[in-house]
Enzyme design. Structure first.
Site, PDB file in Angstrom:
ATOM      1  N   LYS A   1     -20.617 -37.651 -19.138  1.00 62.87           N
ATOM      2  CA  LYS A   1     -21.343 -38.666 -18.367  1.00 62.87           C
ATOM      3  C   LYS A   1     -21.899 -38.078 -17.104  1.00 62.87           C
ATOM      4  O   LYS A   1     -21.156 -37.380 -16.404  1.00 62.87           O
ATOM      5  CB  LYS A   1     -20.341 -39.771 -18.023  1.00 62.87           C
ATOM      6  CG  LYS A   1     -20.871 -40.890 -17.194  1.00 62.87           C
ATOM      7  CD  LYS A   1     -19.757 -41.824 -16.846  1.00 62.87           C
ATOM      8  CE  LYS A   1     -20.313 -42.839 -15.872  1.00 62.87           C
ATOM      9  NZ  LYS A   1     -19.292 -43.666 -15.309  1.00 62.87           N
TER      10      LYS A   1
ATOM     11  N   LYS B   1     -16.906 -36.141 -16.239  1.00 64.35           N
ATOM     12  CA  LYS B   1     -17.670 -37.136 -15.476  1.00 64.35           C
ATOM     13  C   LYS B   1     -18.137 -36.474 -14.188  1.00 64.35           C
ATOM     14  O   LYS B   1     -17.330 -36.040 -13.365  1.00 64.35           O
ATOM     15  CB  LYS B   1     -16.801 -38.345 -15.174  1.00 64.35           C
ATOM     16  CG  LYS B   1     -17.525 -39.394 -14.332  1.00 64.35           C
ATOM     17  CD  LYS B   1     -16.708 -40.654 -14.180  1.00 64.35           C
ATOM     18  CE  LYS B   1     -17.418 -41.655 -13.277  1.00 64.35           C
ATOM     19  NZ  LYS B   1     -16.659 -42.886 -13.107  1.00 64.35           N
TER      20      LYS B   1
END
Ligand code: PBG
Length: 327
Positions: free
Chosen positions: A248, A195
């Protein structure tokens, strides 16, 4: 053998021929639909930076989830917007918290729809950080205790999978231990493994009211410049017990998806985040691009790069478009 014997255009001449040799395809089975749940009754509050997305009260959330399920969506991802925030994010692990209540209601009313929950305290802390703060620093190991409790209360409410998004070190192992000890050895974990500290989360932070009150998230989320580090994150999460790993954002990080795919064999999820969604919405509202075809092209690209699952705010629209394309 080259031109004129080789003509790449031969297989591109008819739609049926193109479909016959198509390497990648999308299906509603691929999508996870993120939804925001808030307190109250009969609430469907528009999120201005994410046209078409809302904060739902539980009664209307159930209707939206049911509709998505009817379109062929198999899973939703829940984010909670609580009515009180404090320094330790205690409303995140209240057994009667907003997400815990929503999970219980959804599982009783739409039992076949898979419910996944985001496990992170930033929506529940008054400072907006994903961890416990002391003297301006985000404490790692102290935060793990909150995440354990949060995941356990979600499990007790009946969730189908938990998805830690905080980026603290060791949280997947800590949550796995907690779930195993609490009698949930079969509950899977989808880890937000790679992330990045992305500027594309801005619309989400408006939606979830979770902007950090000071500083930024760069001491825990990843530097967008790095890909080898992402592979370490992915491998560590798998070692700690992650069943699915996530990259992400999605579209600007297709290389990270592709490299993760070649390093581990667990399913890979990719999150087409709020900023990716809002850019497509804004440009199409201006008439500069065609929303539906850009939506499908971006989702297809994410799949082609190696994602098995895609979290996308377009889940319903994409399912609808695919359903009509098939018939
Ligand atoms: C943290 C979390 C965030 C997103 C998902 N989980 C926000 C952040 O890290 O600041 C962003 C999702 C999106 O932008 O769509 N709980």
């Amino acid at each position: 053998m080259a031109f004129p014997r080789q003509r790449m255009r031969r297989l591109r001449q008819h739609e049926s021929m193109r479909r016959l040799v198509r390497e990648t395809s999308l299906s509603p089975d691929d999508f996870i639909y993120p939804l925001f749940v808030t307190v109250g009754q009969n609430q469907q509050i528009p999120i201005s930076s994410m046209p078409g997305q809302f904060r739902w009260s539980i009664d209307l959330l159930v209707k939206e989830a049911f509709e998505a399920h009817q379109l062929g969506i198999l899973a939703i991802m829940l984010f909670g917007i609580p009515d009180r925030k404090d320094a330790r994010g205690t409303s995140a692990y209240d057994p009667d918290g907003i997400v815990q209540q929503a999970v219980r209601t959804l599982k009783s009313q739409v039992p076949d729809l898979l419910v996944i929950t985001d496990v992170c305290i930033d929506e529940y802390t008054d400072h907006g950080h994903c961890g416990i703060v002391k003297d301006g620093r985000i404490l790692n190991d102290e935060t793990l205790e909150c995440l354990r409790s949060m995941a356990r209360t979600h499990a007790e409410a009946g969730v189908d999978m938990v998805a830690p998004s905080d980026m603290m070190d060791g949280r997947v192992g800590a949550i796995r231990d907690e779930l195993d000890q609490a009698g949930f050895p079969d509950l899977p974990i989808m880890a937000y493994a790679a992330k990045y500290a992305s500027s594309l989360y801005a619309p989400f932070r408006e939606a979830a009211d979770s902007s950090p009150a000071f500083g930024d998230r760069r001491t825990y989320q990843m530097d967008p410049a790095n890909v080898r580090e992402a592979i370490r994150e992915v491998e560590l999460d798998v070692e700690e017990g992650a069943d699915i790993v996530m990259v992400k954002p999605a579209l600007p990080y297709l290389d990270v998806i592709a490299q993760s795919r070649s390093h581990v064999s667990v399913p890979i999820a990719a999150y087409q985040v709020s900023g990716e969604y809002s850019m497509i919405k804004a440009a199409s509202q201006k008439g500069w691009i065609d929303e539906s075809s850009v939506m499908l092209e971006t989702l297809l690209s994410i799949k082609r790069a190696g994602a098995d699952l895609i979290l996308t705010y377009f889940a319903k629209d994409a399912a609808q478009a695919l359903n009509s394309y098939r018939t």
